[in-house]
Design an enzyme around this catalytic site. Structure first.
Site, PDB file in Angstrom:
ATOM      1  CD  GLU A 145     -26.532 -32.476  77.546  1.00 20.64           C
ATOM      2  OE1 GLU A 145     -25.829 -33.503  77.560  1.00 20.64           O
ATOM      3  OE2 GLU A 145     -26.047 -31.324  77.592  1.00 20.64           O
ATOM      4  CD  GLU A 297     -24.923 -35.969  74.299  1.00 19.17           C
ATOM      5  OE1 GLU A 297     -23.988 -35.578  75.052  1.00 19.17           O
ATOM      6  OE2 GLU A 297     -25.728 -35.201  73.752  1.00 19.17           O
TER       7      GLU A 297
END
Length: 652
Positions: A145, A297
């Site tokens: 991320e 995710e």
């Protein structure tokens, strides 16, 4: 990799070794075929500088491979261990206010720090050397991320170097940043710093370039790791996971440099229309990838980071996962496999919850594994669209700067204003960069393009016979955030057939009354442009005659301008007309809350509501999920899904 991938983040370092075999057994029961390993394992692999412990990771990868489970192996560089921050505090990030942040969380690094990069790349090389030939390895997962921003002195030096490469001289920099305003002219490079807390508004050209720089700095971190991995494993693809719909990194640019696009997306169970933004984000990922992508995710149930964190209702996990597959995902993964016992995310759900396998969530996880096996035939299949939505990160960065007509302007809200009606109409869209070749599309929608480098691709699209729809606050500034003069939106005035003199933001409770022969009377809010038509047909106007919706024929095509924010129902009617005129064929005309999208020759239907719905689907189909034959109609229950494929030829 064949078929659909199914799994999640696996963090065995958080558990005693005797649990690992149980994990593999339960993964096999659930149909898990792939897990991501090692995302936050730097301290376990390198407990002290230069001291490496790979023995536990060897055993984990061997165990997973023996169980038939493949591995997306992560470089654990997103979360440096405490020893790095303790010994090298210069690697820790400094915030906008000048405070150096501490360790004890995650993401505590400065992307420009050469010390951080040295230690990170040494670890990446050690991983690549050790596992290059491991049979479980199917994909490299770099970092996690990316989005870190730092304002320290090391970053300042890196920023100045980036600016020198970009502009060549201080004179060019001063011109680009319009530093004649407020006596901001720079006479030496050392005077240039990153944006930091100041008495009032900061130079917007400086802030825009710093946003570009931060994106490039993170891209450089990714590429440095990627290049090390490719040196040892040239045939293993590399990805890094995008984090939702966020601005810090230019996704178009980063996607160009990775082999697989992957995405983290957490829909809000409290939002009854959250599936719309999910669809938007999934369409974006497919467009970035140019094909299949990875849902890296999502949550099996509750998350832990919103103000309130309810569990997902029964059935929603399945609906949201099938939605991702329908919009191009070839992998459906979760954070994480086993819910953590301790730590900051212990109340973030896992595929295997604290309650263990005798739980609703795990039963749904097992059932989803069976669904994804049934959907394996769609792996690799395309999702085609004849509508494109333009999205540009540079324009996003510039549109959110200070000193604008409205501080409430939000790009994601503007995107949704245009995307949701198209979703409700059953129209599938791609996303496109404003410089892209748009000739494959019938309709191009530009909810907002505040910053315009080159208007020609959009102008040429209309001239060549395409249909364009553009929203307000577009075509305002150039690439340096300097206003295009001559009346807004100067780069698009001719193609839109109008001229705006002033932009008029409205108060939070102000409502406009609008009239239109074709759309009927309606209300609008938030904004309107004080404009006049210069050749365009006025489709709707305020009661005092100011045009708010216009249609202009240009070349062989048509351009629409929406200079206010009509109510949702009117936007749906407006876009229904535009879609019909452009010759766009919806996949289906679904009831509200039902999603219809075609992937390859499979028609996916997802009911995101709680009431049963019946849909007309002319012809005979086979539901891949049930094996049942469906003729002319199908009924979907609460969070129900169907994947309707053509029947096999007789005897097939």
């Amino acid at each position: 990799m064949t078929g659909l991938r199914y799994g999640g983040d696996y963090n065995p370092e958080q558990w005693p070794e005797e649990v690992w075999a149980q994990d593999v057994e339960l993964m096999r029961r659930a149909g898990v075929n792939t897990v991501t390993v090692g995302v936050f394992s730097w301290a376990r692999i390198e407990p002290r500088p230069g001291e490496r412990d790979f023995g536990w990771l060897d055993r984990v990868l061997d165990l997973l491979h023996a169980g038939g489970i493949d591995v997306f192996l992560a470089t654990p560089t997103a979360s440096p261990p405490p020893w790095l921050g303790h010994r090298h505090p210069e690697t820790l990030p400094v915030d906008f206010d000048g405070h150096r942040l501490g360790y004890g969380s995650r993401n505590q690094f400065c992307p420009s720090s050469p010390v951080y990069r040295e230690h990170a790349l040494a670890l990446v090389e050690a991983l690549a050397r050790r596992y290059a030939d491991h049979p479980a390895l199917k994909l490299w997962h770099v970092g996690n991320e990316l989005g870190q921003v730092c304002h320290c002195d090391v970053t300042a030096g890196h920023f100045r170097s980036w600016l020198r490469d970009r502009y060549g001289s201080l004179d060019e920099l001063n011109t680009a940043w319009h530093t004649t305003f407020w006596s901001q002219r720079y006479g030496e490079w050392d005077e240039v710093i990153p944006p930091r807390r100041a008495p009032y508004l900061i130079n917007p050209g400086q802030r825009l370039d710093f946003a570009r720089f931060c994106s490039d700095a993170l891209l450089a971190c990714f590429m440095a790791e990627r290049d090390v991995l490719r040196r040892f494993t040239p045939d293993v693809p590399v990805t890094t996971n995008f984090i939702g719909l966020q601005a810090p990194v230019d996704y178009w640019e980063l996607a160009r440099h990775e082999d697989v696009v992957s995405h983290d997306w957490y829909a809000d169970p409290f939002d009854p229309t959250g599936h719309v933004m999910s669809a938007l984000s999934f369409d974006l990922m497919r467009s970035l990838a140019g094909g299949p992508w990875v849902l890296m995710e999502q949550a099996a149930s509750a998350v832990n980071w919103r103000r309130r964190n309810p569990p997902k209702p029964a059935g929603q996990l399945r609906a949201q996962s099938v939605q991702a597959v329908a919009r191009g995902a070839d992998a459906v993964c979760f954070f994480q496999w086993r819910a953590s016992r301790g730590g900051a995310e212990k109340f973030h759900s896992g595929m295997l919850p604290h309650a263990g396998p005798d739980s609703r969530v795990f039963r749904e996880v097992v059932a989803l594994g069976a669904d994804l096996r049934a959907l394996a035939p769609v792996a690799g299949a395309p999702v085609t669209a004849s509508v494109a939505v333009v999205l540009d990160w540079e324009s996003w960065w510039a549109a959110q700067l200070d000193g604008h007509p409205s501080g409430d302007f939000d790009l994601l809200t503007r995107l949704r204003d245009f995307y949701e009606p198209l979703f409700d109409l059953g129209v599938t869209v791609d996303f496109a960069h404003p410089s892209a070749d748009l000739s494959a599309y019938r309709l191009v929608v530009v909810p907002n393009l505040y910053l315009v480098r080159d208007a020609q691709p959009l102008v040429s699209f209309v001239a060549g016979g395409g249909t364009l729809v553009m929203g307000f606050f577009s075509g305002v500034v150039d690439e340096h955030d300097r206003v295009h003069l001559g009346g807004y939106p100067a780069p698009f005035r001719e193609v839109l057939g109008l001229r705006i003199e002033e932009m008029v933001p409205l108060g939070p409770d102000e409502v406009l009354t609008c009239t239109s022969e074709s759309l009927g009377g309606f209300t609008a809010d938030f904004w309107y442009d004080d404009l006049r038509a210069e050749g365009a047909e006025v489709v709707a106007s305020l009661v005092d005659g100011v045009p708010v919706v216009l249609r202009n024929e240009y070349g062989d095509g048509t351009a629409w301008y929406v200079g206010t924010r009509p109510s949702a129902g009117v936007m749906r009617r407006l876009l229904a007309r535009v879609v019909a005129e452009a010759g766009v064929e919806p996949v289906l005309d679904p009831p509200r809350g039902v999603e219809a999208v075609r992937r390859g020759d499979v028609l996916f239907l997802v009911n995101h509501g709680v009431a049963d719905v019946r849909l007309d689907v002319p012809g005979t189909h086979v539901d891949l999920l049930t094996g049942a034959t469906v003729t002319d109609s199908v009924t979907l229950g609460k969070y129900g899904v169907a994947a309707l494929a053509p029947p096999l030829p007789s005897g097939g």
